[in-house]
Design a protein around this motif. Sequence first.
Motif, PDB file in Angstrom:
ATOM      1  N   ILE A 127       0.858  -1.184   0.000  1.00 44.84           N
ATOM      2  CA  ILE A 127       0.000   0.000   0.000  1.00 44.84           C
ATOM      3  C   ILE A 127       0.896   1.237   0.000  1.00 44.84           C
ATOM      4  N   LEU A 133      -4.825   2.975   2.870  1.00 53.86           N
ATOM      5  CA  LEU A 133      -5.827   2.085   2.274  1.00 53.86           C
ATOM      6  C   LEU A 133      -6.912   2.896   1.589  1.00 53.86           C
ATOM      7  N   ASP A 137      -8.610  -0.893  -2.662  1.00 53.52           N
ATOM      8  CA  ASP A 137      -7.896  -1.971  -1.978  1.00 53.52           C
ATOM      9  C   ASP A 137      -8.841  -2.949  -1.284  1.00 53.52           C
ATOM     10  N   ASP A 138     -10.083  -2.525  -1.043  1.00 52.53           N
ATOM     11  CA  ASP A 138     -11.027  -3.376  -0.310  1.00 52.53           C
ATOM     12  C   ASP A 138     -11.257  -4.714  -1.009  1.00 52.53           C
ATOM     13  N   LEU A 141      -8.403  -6.991  -0.240  1.00 50.17           N
ATOM     14  CA  LEU A 141      -8.495  -7.456   1.146  1.00 50.17           C
ATOM     15  C   LEU A 141      -9.580  -8.519   1.285  1.00 50.17           C
ATOM     16  N   ILE A 153       0.261  -6.254   5.532  1.00 48.31           N
ATOM     17  CA  ILE A 153       0.356  -5.008   4.765  1.00 48.31           C
ATOM     18  C   ILE A 153       1.745  -4.402   4.913  1.00 48.31           C
ATOM     19  N   THR A 173      -3.733   2.143   9.438  1.00 43.12           N
ATOM     20  CA  THR A 173      -3.834   0.896   8.680  1.00 43.12           C
ATOM     21  C   THR A 173      -4.083  -0.281   9.616  1.00 43.12           C
TER      22      THR A 173
END
Length: 213
Positions: A127, A133, A137-138, A141, A153, A173
């Motif tokens: 990241i 984030l 990026d979700d 994840l 991360i 984060t």
Amino acid sequence: MDDFTPEELEQARILFARPATFVMGCAKIEQLPDPDLPEVAFAGRSNVGKSSLINGLVGMHKLARASNEPGRTREVNFFDLDGRMRLVDLPGYGWAKASKSTVKKFQDLGRDYLRGRVTLKRVYLLIDARHGLKKVDDEALDALDLAAVSYQIVLTKADKLKKGEAEKVQAATLKAIAKRPAAYPAVIVTSAEKGDGLPELRAEIMRTTGVEL
């Protein structure tokens, strides 16, 4: 961040100073090399600095090919470290210069790799420290949680931040991933350009894979 002894940091330095070579790039799941070595994979948005980080870890400038063209990594790329482990560069995400069908094709390849790779010890999700984030990026994840693959991360490009800002992003984060089932509860702050955090990341990888000198 995990605490490492000076001995662990030195052992990891020695390991990552050993020969690293490009093995192959796979465009189909059938092309993957035999799962006969422990592996760690690197994932992240396009232009997050995956190639620079991999090169920094092994002390080579051109092992992983960096590019100014977003989304160049469209295969799962395998690198051998001294015949002891493999470093795996997964296709980037979060860019829009290719057709949706092309994007889906290599993102599905990445997901297939995550789900079925018995030797995969951990995914390091990179990241950009300047942005933290983001919504894009979700999906990554969620995919990692769904695959039940341990992931950690790694914040990149920390040298671009003012003093103290990296720690704030690191704390934010950690808080954001606290309830995610597969997230490893430590965030490593790195700068491939300055070398910051790379000794700790090497030691983390060595500890995670169980590789010994």
